[in-house]
Motif scaffolding. Structure first.
Motif, PDB file in Angstrom:
ATOM      1  N   UNK A   5    -129.975 -80.779  35.286  1.00  0.00           N
ATOM      2  CA  UNK A   5    -131.108 -80.158  35.963  1.00  0.00           C
ATOM      3  C   UNK A   5    -132.382 -80.862  35.516  1.00  0.00           C
ATOM      4  N   UNK A   6    -133.174 -81.311  36.466  1.00  0.00           N
ATOM      5  CA  UNK A   6    -134.518 -81.832  36.190  1.00  0.00           C
ATOM      6  C   UNK A   6    -135.474 -80.837  36.822  1.00  0.00           C
ATOM      7  N   UNK A   7    -136.370 -80.295  36.008  1.00  0.00           N
ATOM      8  CA  UNK A   7    -137.207 -79.188  36.470  1.00  0.00           C
ATOM      9  C   UNK A   7    -138.631 -79.354  35.933  1.00  0.00           C
ATOM     10  N   UNK A   8    -139.636 -78.920  36.703  1.00  0.00           N
ATOM     11  CA  UNK A   8    -141.015 -79.045  36.223  1.00  0.00           C
ATOM     12  C   UNK A   8    -141.245 -78.311  34.892  1.00  0.00           C
ATOM     13  N   UNK A   9    -142.219 -78.781  34.169  1.00  0.00           N
ATOM     14  CA  UNK A   9    -142.603 -78.163  32.895  1.00  0.00           C
ATOM     15  C   UNK A   9    -143.558 -77.010  33.156  1.00  0.00           C
ATOM     16  N   UNK A  10    -143.002 -75.911  33.605  1.00  0.00           N
ATOM     17  CA  UNK A  10    -143.812 -74.749  33.935  1.00  0.00           C
ATOM     18  C   UNK A  10    -142.979 -73.501  33.637  1.00  0.00           C
ATOM     19  N   UNK A  11    -143.534 -72.600  32.861  1.00  0.00           N
ATOM     20  CA  UNK A  11    -142.783 -71.417  32.437  1.00  0.00           C
ATOM     21  C   UNK A  11    -142.344 -70.529  33.591  1.00  0.00           C
ATOM     22  N   UNK A  12    -142.953 -70.678  34.773  1.00  0.00           N
ATOM     23  CA  UNK A  12    -142.490 -69.883  35.908  1.00  0.00           C
ATOM     24  C   UNK A  12    -141.071 -70.277  36.316  1.00  0.00           C
ATOM     25  N   UNK A  13    -140.581 -71.432  35.862  1.00  0.00           N
ATOM     26  CA  UNK A  13    -139.228 -71.879  36.162  1.00  0.00           C
ATOM     27  C   UNK A  13    -138.218 -71.459  35.086  1.00  0.00           C
ATOM     28  N   UNK A  14    -138.667 -70.707  34.110  1.00  0.00           N
ATOM     29  CA  UNK A  14    -137.768 -70.294  33.026  1.00  0.00           C
ATOM     30  C   UNK A  14    -136.556 -69.527  33.556  1.00  0.00           C
ATOM     31  N   UNK A  15    -136.762 -68.646  34.506  1.00  0.00           N
ATOM     32  CA  UNK A  15    -135.651 -67.874  35.072  1.00  0.00           C
ATOM     33  C   UNK A  15    -134.645 -68.792  35.772  1.00  0.00           C
ATOM     34  N   UNK A  16    -135.130 -69.870  36.362  1.00  0.00           N
ATOM     35  CA  UNK A  16    -134.246 -70.847  37.008  1.00  0.00           C
ATOM     36  C   UNK A  16    -133.403 -71.565  35.959  1.00  0.00           C
ATOM     37  N   UNK A  17    -134.033 -71.955  34.868  1.00  0.00           N
ATOM     38  CA  UNK A  17    -133.326 -72.650  33.785  1.00  0.00           C
ATOM     39  C   UNK A  17    -132.247 -71.746  33.188  1.00  0.00           C
ATOM     40  N   UNK A  18    -132.593 -70.498  32.908  1.00  0.00           N
ATOM     41  CA  UNK A  18    -131.611 -69.534  32.381  1.00  0.00           C
ATOM     42  C   UNK A  18    -130.447 -69.364  33.349  1.00  0.00           C
ATOM     43  N   UNK A  19    -130.777 -69.162  34.618  1.00  0.00           N
ATOM     44  CA  UNK A  19    -129.746 -68.956  35.631  1.00  0.00           C
ATOM     45  C   UNK A  19    -128.829 -70.159  35.762  1.00  0.00           C
ATOM     46  N   UNK A  20    -129.405 -71.357  35.730  1.00  0.00           N
ATOM     47  CA  UNK A  20    -128.616 -72.586  35.828  1.00  0.00           C
ATOM     48  C   UNK A  20    -127.604 -72.664  34.689  1.00  0.00           C
ATOM     49  N   UNK A  21    -128.065 -72.436  33.470  1.00  0.00           N
ATOM     50  CA  UNK A  21    -127.180 -72.531  32.311  1.00  0.00           C
ATOM     51  C   UNK A  21    -126.061 -71.492  32.384  1.00  0.00           C
ATOM     52  N   UNK A  22    -126.425 -70.243  32.533  1.00  0.00           N
ATOM     53  CA  UNK A  22    -125.435 -69.165  32.477  1.00  0.00           C
ATOM     54  C   UNK A  22    -124.519 -69.153  33.694  1.00  0.00           C
ATOM     55  N   UNK A  23    -125.056 -69.425  34.864  1.00  0.00           N
ATOM     56  CA  UNK A  23    -124.221 -69.463  36.070  1.00  0.00           C
ATOM     57  C   UNK A  23    -123.252 -70.640  36.042  1.00  0.00           C
ATOM     58  N   UNK A  24    -123.704 -71.770  35.536  1.00  0.00           N
ATOM     59  CA  UNK A  24    -122.817 -72.934  35.419  1.00  0.00           C
ATOM     60  C   UNK A  24    -121.650 -72.636  34.491  1.00  0.00           C
TER      61      UNK A  24
END
Length: 151
Positions: A5-24
């Motif tokens: 996952x390549x994602x912007x450095x913005x805390x509003x994307x934190x939920x996306x990062x969490x979801x990516x890890x746990x869902x994967x």
């Protein structure tokens, strides 16, 4: 399984990062996760929140245009998470672990990572000019226990 996952450095994307890890992980492990999965999930959530938020706030210093790159690998029950950033990095020789007798403002995240993961490695300015944090965890006990429950 490997996913990135390549994602912007913005805390509003934190939920996306969490979801990516746990869902994967859930997609790959499927029904092999045992009764301990909630505990493991909570620990991994804490790890990813700590790592991603530190990159955003410290390494990239609220510059959302610089991506954070995360790579998750899972072989059997062995989890590997690599996180690359383009910040100045930090010298681990300057790190002092917090202690009850020596309270301090920072440094708790590094301590948490070492408590929750089996291996933590930080490479300052690799060959591509980025810093790389590698986190590893053997989820074997959880997966093996689940297999025993199913049989």
């Amino acid at each position: 399984m490997k996913t990135e996952l390549a994602i912007p450095s913005d805390l509003k994307f934190l939920v996306v990062v969490e979801g990516w890890l746990l869902s994967s992980l859930k997609a790959e492990l499927g029904n092999t996760v045992g009764l301990d999965w909630q505990k493991t999930e909570n620990r991994l959530r804490l790890v990813i929140v700590e790592v991603y938020s530190n990159v955003v706030r410290h390494a990239h210093q609220d510059r959302p245009e610089i991506p954070v790159v995360l790579r998750l690998g899972l072989e059997g029950s062995f989890l590997s998470l690599k996180v690359w950033d383009e910040g100045d990095g930090f010298d681990l020789r300057d790190y002092t672990a917090p202690s009850p007798s020596n309270p301090q403002e920072g440094g708790y995240g590094w301590l948490i990572l070492h408590q929750l993961m089996d291996r933590v490695d930080y490479q300052l300015r690799g060959g591509d000019g980025r810093n790389c944090l590698t986190l590893e965890k053997d989820l074997g006990l959880m997966v093996d226990y689940a297999k025993k429950v199913e049989t």
